[in-house]
Write an enzyme that holds these catalytic residues in place. Sequence first.
Site, short mmCIF file in Angstrom:
data_model
loop_
_atom_site.label_atom_id
_atom_site.label_comp_id
_atom_site.label_asym_id
_atom_site.label_seq_id
_atom_site.Cartn_x
_atom_site.Cartn_y
_atom_site.Cartn_z
CG ASP A 185 0.94 0.33 3.68
OD1 ASP A 185 1.69 1.20 3.21
OD2 ASP A 185 -0.30 0.45 3.72
CG HIS A 192 0.63 2.38 0.28
ND1 HIS A 192 1.06 3.10 1.37
CD2 HIS A 192 -0.42 3.07 -0.23
CE1 HIS A 192 0.29 4.18 1.53
NE2 HIS A 192 -0.61 4.19 0.56
CD GLU A 226 -2.64 7.50 0.76
OE1 GLU A 226 -3.18 8.40 1.43
OE2 GLU A 226 -1.98 6.58 1.28
#
Length: 763
Positions: free
Chosen positions: A194, A265, A329
């Site tokens: 991440d 990410h 995202e």
Amino acid sequence: MIKVLLLATAAMAFAVPVLAAEPLSLTPAPAKAERADGVFRLTAATRIHVAKGDVEARGVALQLADLLHRARGLRPMVVEGEPAAGEAAISLVRGGPDGEGYALDVAPGGVKITALKRAGLFYGAVSLWQLAVQDDSKGPVDVPAAKVEDAPRFAWRGFMLDSARHYQSVETIRTIIDGMAAHKLNTLHWHLVDDQAWRIEIKKYPKLTQVSGWRQPAGAAGRDPKTGKPVRYGGIYTQDQVRDLVAYAAARNITIVPEIEMPGHALAPLVAYPKLGLTPNPPALARHDWGIFPYLYNVEDGTFDFLNDVLDEVMDLFPSEYIHVGGDEAVKDQWKASPVIQAKIKELGVKDEHGLQSWFIQRVEKHINGRGRRLIGWDEILEGGLAPNATVMSWRGIDGAIAAASQGHDTVLSPEPTLYFDRRQSASLDEPPGRIIISSLKDVYQFDAAPDALTADQRKHILGVQANLWTEHVRTDERAQLMAFPRLVALAETAWTKEERRDWDGFTTRLPAEMARLKALGVAADTAPFEPQATLRPGQGGAIAASLSSGLAIGQLRYTTDGAEPTAASPAYGEALSLKAGTVLKARSFLGEQPLGRTRVWTATELAANTRESRQLELCGAAIPLMFEDDAPKNGRDGDRAVFAIDVMNPCWIWKGADLSKPLTLTARVGQAPWNFQIGAAKDQIVVRKPATPDGELEVRLGCKGERIAVIPLGKAGRGPGLGTVSGVLPVREGVHDLCLTFTAKSLDPMPALDRVSLTAGQ
């Protein structure tokens, strides 16, 4: 001798009807289970038999022996061949149910576990172990006679562990695997990459772990208090450790599915290898932030060469059918601002940045498919067009699952908030930090895994269900376990047991046995939702009013006021108690005769009755409500820290119903929290009131938009790190009012935070 035999026979005759009337304590509840008369006596002399040359069955038998040793101190001998005539033994037999299904026959003369596949033998052994472990007692045990036929509802029964935000030790992951396996969960989705860190060793790109496996924590915790030097925080998993964990999980019928995030990410890999991104010098320090970062991979051929190399090493380590690529995202601002990216969009003829992400994922999928594997990603991979063979993990509600199934794609249900285990389990002050919105054991149990919004044909594409533990605010290994268990036990029944066999009341009756089993496995399970919570308030005539409740309202709360330990015979709590000042109140939850959770203790004092933790106050907003920690650790990585309840977008707390008709002194314990959130332009909406004194002030208002009635300078308490105390006198006002508490500050970082407030009479 005859007299002894007669007495024993009479005792057995008396005991059998009682045993037969008791339900079987098996979790997940099996597809079919019937009690029978009698018991099977399991002792240290009991032997487990397997067929000659059946290596898999022998492995399961050794696991069963190990589990029994851990829980009861017994280690049956494993032998090959049939039991001797008249021998009361345990036998593992091939045949019957296929896949993960099994049959279990427990009789006084012996136990037989029958299954065609190793997975079924293992789950039959787990069920036998559960029948033998009903509490924390040791030694021989009478296992109730029964016939069980069982098979799972869903093929994917999963748990996602985020090891990127906070690293967990290999030992802790093994313990989590043990707890999963003991409840027939079969998929560990391992989030290894991440923005904050890259955890898995990649031989071809060593800087991924050398540089990005470590970071500096935010705030005061990021520097050594003795030397002032940056703290190096993190950890990595070597390829040898990964192989060991994969094998350990596989032996317990658990597949580990790795996740390598893309195209977003991605700050951690970009810090190690900046050429993969769109920023020459991505901010390494920002890796201590939480939230949604704007840093994406570029779409150059060299980047795909890198990703393919990484995925090849990952697929060499993980034999799982599925490889998770994230896809969630991915803020497209960098792509929108890049002339190179815009030119690529035009060259490819895709509609927009979402179309480019679809092309990105499809290109990666071809490589994964070329290795005989399948791609799975979060439901954002639907945007711009789904890759041909992709499976969708639906986290934003069930809409992603509906969309995927409508297009003929398989899906896994993993929606927030219910199946997001970074949310607290109850309102208890003993809950670990995390998101404030509660996802209780009952919420998880009652999750509908076959919602009406899906048609019968669409439901065929549901592979199963999964809970996710994101660890931004789950700093320690113990907390990771507490957030996972016992909610994973509820998820296990949702995933395994057919809908018509599921029953919350029946599940709760098995909870004492379940907590004992988790304890036997060394799993740290959260008991706070079962335990009494006390609210102390001023009563009549100088007395203290004490109200008790529990997060799950299971069983009966029992209490004492004489210093004795509560038992199942102690008074049952019914209505608020009136206690003399100085009384020690002890309370515990009981399910019948069995305790659930710990005994909780409070001393009834005027100060306690007039004190509220920040988690007991009402927040003025709910935009990003969190429970997170002060930035000054006491004892290193696993040390205790104060826990604050804060809405990040509106740091403001409300004391409901303060009687201002007489002078009151307000005493507040305050701390500081690092403002380390990636929320984009939303940050500009946060109001920061300028201070009148160098260290800021605590402001008190009548309601959040009312008159400011007090300003208390923070002084030294506002400098941190750690907690400090301030106090001031509130002016007299007629009547009862809600008090709104806010801070002034020079900037958002660090963010002043309220830990505890007291309102006491006098000046």
